[in-house]
Design a protein around this motif. Structure first.
Motif, short mmCIF file in Angstrom:
data_model
loop_
_atom_site.label_atom_id
_atom_site.label_comp_id
_atom_site.label_asym_id
_atom_site.label_seq_id
_atom_site.Cartn_x
_atom_site.Cartn_y
_atom_site.Cartn_z
N UNK A 151 -3.89 1.51 62.72
CA UNK A 151 -3.22 1.75 64.00
C UNK A 151 -4.01 1.05 65.10
N UNK A 152 -3.30 0.27 65.90
CA UNK A 152 -3.87 -0.37 67.08
C UNK A 152 -3.29 0.30 68.32
N UNK A 153 -4.09 0.31 69.40
CA UNK A 153 -3.65 0.88 70.66
C UNK A 153 -3.67 -0.20 71.73
N UNK A 154 -2.60 -0.23 72.50
CA UNK A 154 -2.48 -1.23 73.56
C UNK A 154 -1.68 -0.63 74.70
N UNK A 155 -1.76 -1.25 75.86
CA UNK A 155 -1.00 -0.80 77.03
C UNK A 155 -0.53 -2.00 77.81
N UNK A 156 0.55 -1.78 78.54
CA UNK A 156 1.13 -2.83 79.39
C UNK A 156 1.73 -2.13 80.61
N UNK A 157 1.60 -2.69 81.81
CA UNK A 157 2.16 -2.04 83.00
C UNK A 157 3.68 -1.91 82.89
N UNK A 158 4.16 -0.78 83.38
CA UNK A 158 5.61 -0.61 83.43
C UNK A 158 6.22 -1.64 84.38
N UNK A 159 7.50 -1.87 84.21
CA UNK A 159 8.24 -2.84 85.01
C UNK A 159 7.71 -4.26 84.84
N UNK A 241 0.52 -0.47 62.53
CA UNK A 241 1.26 0.17 63.62
C UNK A 241 0.50 -0.05 64.92
N UNK A 242 1.23 -0.43 65.95
CA UNK A 242 0.65 -0.64 67.28
C UNK A 242 1.27 0.39 68.22
N UNK A 243 0.40 1.29 68.77
CA UNK A 243 0.86 2.29 69.72
C UNK A 243 0.71 1.70 71.12
N UNK A 244 1.85 1.48 71.78
CA UNK A 244 1.86 0.83 73.09
C UNK A 244 2.24 1.87 74.14
N UNK A 245 1.42 1.95 75.19
CA UNK A 245 1.65 2.86 76.30
C UNK A 245 1.93 2.07 77.56
N UNK A 246 2.96 2.49 78.27
CA UNK A 246 3.26 1.86 79.56
C UNK A 246 2.35 2.48 80.61
N UNK A 247 1.49 1.65 81.21
CA UNK A 247 0.63 2.14 82.28
C UNK A 247 1.43 2.23 83.58
N UNK A 248 0.96 3.14 84.44
CA UNK A 248 1.73 3.46 85.63
C UNK A 248 1.46 2.45 86.74
N UNK A 249 2.53 2.17 87.50
CA UNK A 249 2.44 1.44 88.76
C UNK A 249 3.12 2.29 89.83
N UNK A 250 2.76 2.06 91.05
CA UNK A 250 3.30 2.88 92.13
C UNK A 250 4.70 2.38 92.50
N UNK A 251 5.67 2.79 91.71
CA UNK A 251 7.05 2.39 91.95
C UNK A 251 7.93 3.57 92.38
N UNK A 252 7.28 4.78 92.55
CA UNK A 252 8.05 5.96 92.95
C UNK A 252 7.38 6.58 94.17
N UNK A 253 8.10 6.79 95.28
CA UNK A 253 7.53 7.42 96.47
C UNK A 253 7.48 8.93 96.30
N UNK A 254 6.59 9.61 97.07
CA UNK A 254 6.56 11.07 97.01
C UNK A 254 7.76 11.67 97.74
N UNK A 255 8.20 12.82 97.26
CA UNK A 255 9.37 13.47 97.85
C UNK A 255 9.14 14.98 97.87
N UNK A 256 9.50 15.61 99.02
CA UNK A 256 9.49 17.06 99.11
C UNK A 256 10.74 17.61 98.46
#
Length: 771
Positions: A151-159, A241-256
């Motif tokens: 098993x390999x682990x990797x990540x890539x930014x979302x979007x 098997x390669x487990x790929x995780x999408x890393x977060x980017x600030x594409x969502x604003x905060x909301x009350x």
């Protein structure tokens, strides 16, 4: 194949005929008949080829060695040495055929180096020199591709855009990389489409779908396959098997969640509540900052970095009686922004907050904190000191009662009126004992005793001149016998425990007038003591007592009398003290009464010591051994003689215990130790005179030898034997009827040298010699 005198050796290989040229080092098309010229040798080889993983039951044929020196008459012997010779590879000594005895694996060893030579069997002479050749193992596709990890682990930014590289995974194939397609790998993706793709040649995984949103799906499992034989049918393969995780980017604003109204009910100061905006991002991209739009005098909001919540706090104390409702707007925004997504989106949000203040039952409040009250120390008990005041801040304004915390007034010096808060004294105060009194006054609501407030009250005791001055220290003053009139002998000073407002001013005087000393006030709270006369004598007066009166200048005036002790001392010419003891008067002037009493006392003490010493000596006299002749139960007579046991009756006479007086008549002393181990004995004139001693010793020796109770080791037995007596018989005058004067001692001179001194003593006393 012969050409002239040159000789070559061909290798008969078990595979294609074209390999004969390869065995001789020839390229394809040159044929097996090409001759290798060797000037000194008639044969040579480059290498043989052998296929790995042979599955036959017989030994695998490798090739044949043959020399033109071999006439097929059996005289030639082929010898094989080197790697695996005799173990993996064997040779027929007569024919030169080489066989492999075991199944070989190219991945373990790809080539073996061996040596061959030809020997004459009859002469054992080397017919062909040693020649080196190789056996190379041909590869077959018997190893599948393998990845380094399951098993390999990797990540890539979302979007991320399509074609963004995610990771590169490669496999290894143990087969020969230079021969055929056994180790030529092709990569493909078995699982993970259509989100990702893989480069078939190098195994690089890339994004294949645009707009992948982490908030929708965060993790992906991608299966990559590596297949050899260039991906053809029949090739071997391996997967990972390669487990790929999408890393977060600030594409969502905060909301009350509720922008209209957030309601808080606040009782008393501190944090009054928390608000939280939603942000689907994580980590740094979800960090938020809260603030009150336009600011606020009474409230503030801070960000909890752990929970990303806005904590609403009170900046000032809230009073229900003054204002009961507050309303303001709160803004939230992301701390970090991504420039790719700031266009078209507002990364902030707003909400309205309303705070309602509720009434609580608050404790009483004092008008001052702390209180400082002053009182004179001469104030009588029951006098008024001061007053404290407290009120109930609630709208109902409930009544308050007062009390003193007695833990702060252990001596019970003060009292307080429970209604109006006035403080009075219970005892008289003394500033010299305590200048400050710190007490605590407690105000309590009458309707709710749990609501209490404490306030410190500091009571300062003001000074009153009620203490007289006195000497500042204890003075050791002396005056010399040879002092003159007007001589300074001491400078004194005073102290006063009171503290007048204008400072101390002391006045010194001597009352009544003293004929020996006088005092001079120096006007600086000190005074000098001077002599009025000279000629002080220790024998007349060794010590003088000088009363000094000290007065202060405060109201009312206080004064005291302190006594200064002045000793008369002998001094040198410079005025340095030598001794202050009274002089010892000479005898010519007569003894004083004190001296006579001291002498008589010493005499009495000496007499008592002599009497005591004499009494002790009488008590220490030895008591008689036997008080009564008949009572011998508790009396023991000690004697120093080992004896011969119970049968030795000559060692000690038991009758002595019953008749102690018989000891005086016993001539043979057994109760003392002789001074010398071997006393001097005068030799007898004749041998026969010692017969009784010889018989005594022999008898004692025989008794010890025949005694069964004697010790089994060598022992020393000492016997005291006086013999049968002297030739001169007894020299004692006891029991003799003649007096000393009647005795004739001339015969002593004939007894020999041992009696010479005795003869001189007695013969000199005879009457005729005296004349």
């Amino acid at each position: 194949i012969k050409k002239g005198r040159q000789r070559v050796c061909t290798a008969a290989l078990p595979f294609l005929p074209g390999n004969i040229g390869q065995a001789l080092g020839l390229s394809d098309g040159e044929g097996a008949g090409r001759i290798l010229h060797r000037s000194k040798r008639g044969w040579m080889w480059n290498q043989f080829f052998l296929m790995e993983e042979y599955t036959g039951t017989d030994h695998q044929y490798v090739g044949k060695l043959h020399s033109n020196m071999d006439k097929d008459d059996g005289n030639v012997k082929y010898v094989l040495t080197g790697e695996g010779a005799g173990n993996l590879f064997i040779i027929d000594e007569k024919s030169g055929d080489i066989h492999a005895t075991k199944r070989l694996d190219r991945e373990e060893k790809a080539m073996y180096t061996l040596h061959a030579k030809v020997i004459d069997r009859r002469t054992n002479r080397e017919m062909e020199a040693d020649t080196e050749f190789n056996i190379k193992i041909h590869d077959i596709n018997d190893n599948e591709p393998k990845f380094a990890k399951e098993i390999f682990f990797a990540s890539v930014p979302e979007m991320s855009e399509v074609g963004t590289s995610v990771a590169t995974v490669t496999a290894n194939d143990a087969d020969d990389q230079t021969y055929g397609n056994s180790a030529r790998l092709v990569y493909s993706i078995l699982q993970g489409q259509p989100y990702f793709s893989v480069d078939s040649e190098n195994g690089t995984i890339k994004t294949a779908l645009p707009g992948m949103d982490r908030e929708v799906k965060e993790n992906y499992q991608v299966v990559i396959q590596a297949k050899d034989m260039a991906g053809q049918m029949g090739g071997l393969s391996g997967t990972t098997t390669v487990s790929i995780t999408l890393s977060d980017v600030n594409d969502s604003p905060p909301r009350f969640a509720n922008r209209e109204m957030l309601l808080f009910r606040h009782l008393v100061g501190g944090a009054i509540g928390r608000i939280k905006a939603d942000d689907p991002d994580i980590g740094r991209n979800a960090e938020m900052d809260y603030s009150i739009v336009g600011g606020h005098d009474m409230f503030n909001i801070i960000t909890d970095q752990t929970t990303q919540e806005g904590v609403l706090v009170v900046r000032k104390g809230l009073d229900y009686e003054e204002k009961r409702d507050y309303e303001f707007r709160v803004e939230v925004r992301n701390t970090y922004l991504d420039a790719r997504f700031v266009h078209g989106l507002q990364f902030k949000d707003f909400a309205t907050v309303r705070v309602t203040v509720e009434d609580v039952d608050e404790p009483p409040v004092f008008t001052r904190n702390p209180y400082v009250i002053e009182v004179h120390e001469d104030t009588a008990a029951g006098s008024f000191v001061g007053v404290v005041s407290a009120r109930d801040p609630d709208a109902e304004s409930k009544p308050v009662k007062y009390s003193i915390d007695r833990h702060t007034d252990l001596e019970r010096l003060f009292n307080i009126d429970s209604v109006n808060g006035s403080i009075t004294t219970l005892k008289a105060l003394d500033r010299e004992m305590s200048r400050w009194h710190n007490i605590s006054v407690v105000a309590t609501e009458i309707n709710n005793p749990r609501q209490t407030t404490r306030v410190p009250v500091f009571i300062k005791v003001l000074d009153v001149n009620d203490n007289a001055p006195e000497f500042a220290m204890s003075y050791d003053t002396f005056v010399c016998e040879n002092v003159k009139a007007g001589q300074l002998i001491q400078t004194i000073s005073a102290v006063d425990t009171d503290e007048p407002l204008v400072g101390h001013k002391f006045v010194f005087s001597i009352a009544p007038a003293n004929p020996n000393f006088t005092i001079v006030d120096r006007e600086d709270n000190t005074a000098n003591i001077l002599t009025r006369r000279g000629g002080f004598r220790r024998r007349e007066m060794s010590m003088y007592f000088l009363p000094v009166v000290i007065s202060d200048n405060d109201y009312p005036i206080q004064s005291s009398t302190s006594t200064l002790i002045v000793r008369v001392c002998a001094c040198d010419s410079r005025g340095n003290m030598q001794t202050c003891n009274p002089e010892v008067l000479p005898f010519s002037d007569g003894l004083t009464t004190g001296a006579l009493v001291a002498i008589l006392l010493c005499v009495v003490i000496l007499l008592m010591i002599v009497v005591l010493f004499a009494a002790l000596r009488r008590q220490r006299k030895k008591e008689p051994l036997i008080i009564s002749k008949e009572d011998v139960r508790d009396n023991v007579v000690s004697y120093n003689d080992e004896g011969g046991g119970e049968e030795d009756t000559q060692a000690f006479d038991i009758g002595t215990l019953r008749h102690p007086e018989a000891m005086d008549a016993n001539k043979m002393r057994r109760d003392i130790i002789p001074e010398m181990l071997f006393p001097y004995r005068r030799s007898s004139p004749t041998k026969d005179h010692n017969g009784d001693v010889r018989d005594f010793i022999n008898g004692r020796l025989q008794d010890n030898d025949s005694d069964p109770t004697a010790p089994p080791y060598d022992s020393l037995a000492t016997y005291a034997y006086e013999g049968s007596g002297s030739l001169a018989e007894s020299l004692s005058s006891l029991e003799s009827g003649a007096t000393e004067g009647d005795q004739d001692y001339d015969y002593l001179t004939g007894w020999g040298p041992p009696f010479k001194k005795l003869a001189e003593m007695y013969v000199a006393k005879s009457p005729d010699r005296e004349t």
